[in-house]
Design an enzyme around this catalytic site. Sequence first.
Site, short mmCIF file in Angstrom:
data_model
loop_
_atom_site.label_atom_id
_atom_site.label_comp_id
_atom_site.label_asym_id
_atom_site.label_seq_id
_atom_site.Cartn_x
_atom_site.Cartn_y
_atom_site.Cartn_z
N SER A 1 -82.94 -90.69 65.25
CA SER A 1 -83.52 -91.70 66.13
C SER A 1 -84.75 -92.32 65.48
O SER A 1 -85.43 -91.69 64.66
CB SER A 1 -83.93 -91.08 67.46
OG SER A 1 -85.14 -90.35 67.32
N ASP A 2 -85.01 -93.57 65.85
CA ASP A 2 -86.31 -94.13 65.49
C ASP A 2 -87.37 -93.33 66.23
O ASP A 2 -87.08 -92.59 67.18
CB ASP A 2 -86.36 -95.62 65.85
CG ASP A 2 -87.32 -96.39 64.94
OD1 ASP A 2 -88.23 -95.76 64.39
OD2 ASP A 2 -87.14 -97.61 64.79
#
Length: 557
Positions: A35-36
């Site tokens: 994930s960012d």
Amino acid sequence: MSSYNRINGVFASQNHWLLTQVLRDEWGFDGVVVSDWGAVRDPVDALMAGLDLRMPGRPEDGRIHDALANGKIDPTILANTVERIRLLSERTSPSTSAYPVDYAQHHELVRKAAADSAVLLTNDGVLPIASEQGVKIAVVGELARQSRYQGAGSSRVNPTKVVSGLEALTARAQEAGIELEFASGYALSGPPDNALVEEAVEVAGRADIVILFMGLPGEFEAEGRDRTTIDLPANQTALVTALSKTGTRTVVVLSNGSVVTTSPWRNHVNAIVEFWLTGQAHGDAVSDVLFGVVNPSGKLAETIPVRLENSPAFLAFPGENQNVEYGEGIYVGYRYYDARDIAVDYPFGHGLSYTTFEYSNLAINVRPLSDPIAFDAKIRVSNTGEYFGQEVVQLYVEDCNPSIATPLRELRGWEKVGLAPGEEATVEISVKRDHLSHWHTLSQSWVFPGGEVVVYVGSSSRDLPLKQPAIVPGSKIVLELDEWSTFGEWLDNLELGPKLSKLIEERGGLKGRMADLLADEGGGRDAVLSVPLATIVEFPGVPVSLEDIRTITGKGA
């Protein structure tokens, strides 16, 4: 990496369609999805969607543990995630028989890559610079001394060494007996400084050639905020105007991570080389290109517009109320500029050379529908100049089939070839059938209906000297008909079309104005065939009802 955005209402980090159906099942990705930073809203939904690594991690967050214990998470999903992380560890771990890292060799590789990928935007013959004793060169621009060679923020890495443009050019000048002076001309931030400009003009006035370093300081394109302009900083463009009054030939070296328009000032200089962000061997690469040790062969991977307002997303971005509409649809980049015939600063695929190339003898070999390759193209390319050079031969396709909306032309293949002066070669480009496909919303599938295409070949999206039509077989679009399908789509359907026609004939056929229009080949027939069947049945003279249509499709009461 999954983004922060919602896509079709679902966060990217929790979007099963995106992370599993598209990324893994359709595209075949077998790696880890991370994930960012802070992009996960629900770690349980994210894991089940196909996310493997949450960043930053939160060991105290027990939601996944609880969901697994309560049977909400299939253990197979967790096992697949563990296996992908194990595979990543295996792929990135040092070899048991690892060799010592040769940093000098790595530096030379960076140097070669940066020089080979430089894009020569324009050149009136001033480049390459002759290494002649007694030539006077003025190096101007603070970016020559404080080089912009990598991204800002989290993309920053620690180099083993950095070679600035000023250092490399000074060393080459000393070797060749060239006189070299430097003036900063501008500061990396702030408005134009008259004293710095005057000094640069004075230095340029004594030189035979000015090498002007321009570009975007890191703060102009750092992560976490969007650019509001594609112009260079005002203190740099003001310097170009001042230097042009000296009459000294000027070569511009650009260093930036995203596009900048040259349209306001390009006519004041003699050559522009876009180096982008080169890496730590920045100065070495610049020196190699400007002095002809390397013939630049990079091509633009995106269109450079004349101004920001011309870009396809200008009216849709940044949106409102936390929503952004991707209003450009399939008309992204050059597809938009070409469809609208908008003048650009430099087109997609553009990149000049110190030599010249000639294209000829385009030949197309169409393969049968059963072959995953749709067609092969052969092109004769000749080096008609005085230098060894590498050319990227680009092939674009125009799809003439009216049954699906497509851009004017699209890049469908390319091949790079290196040729000595006077040498020629036959370049072969094969185009996969899948690469001719477009997403068809109604059928929810990738389709290429086949038919006539026009193949274009050249050195950019707007420099295409060769073109040839061809008939390429494709697959018929299969639609599930309903009452809102057009009359024409119903009649063309091999299964339901005959049933509809038979029912109409059994009830006496079409009558009145509707029959007249359908018999009118001058335009009336096309108009009728383009109308939804649910509308057609409301006209007088049509002997079938909406309920009849639902019965034929098996959706009746």
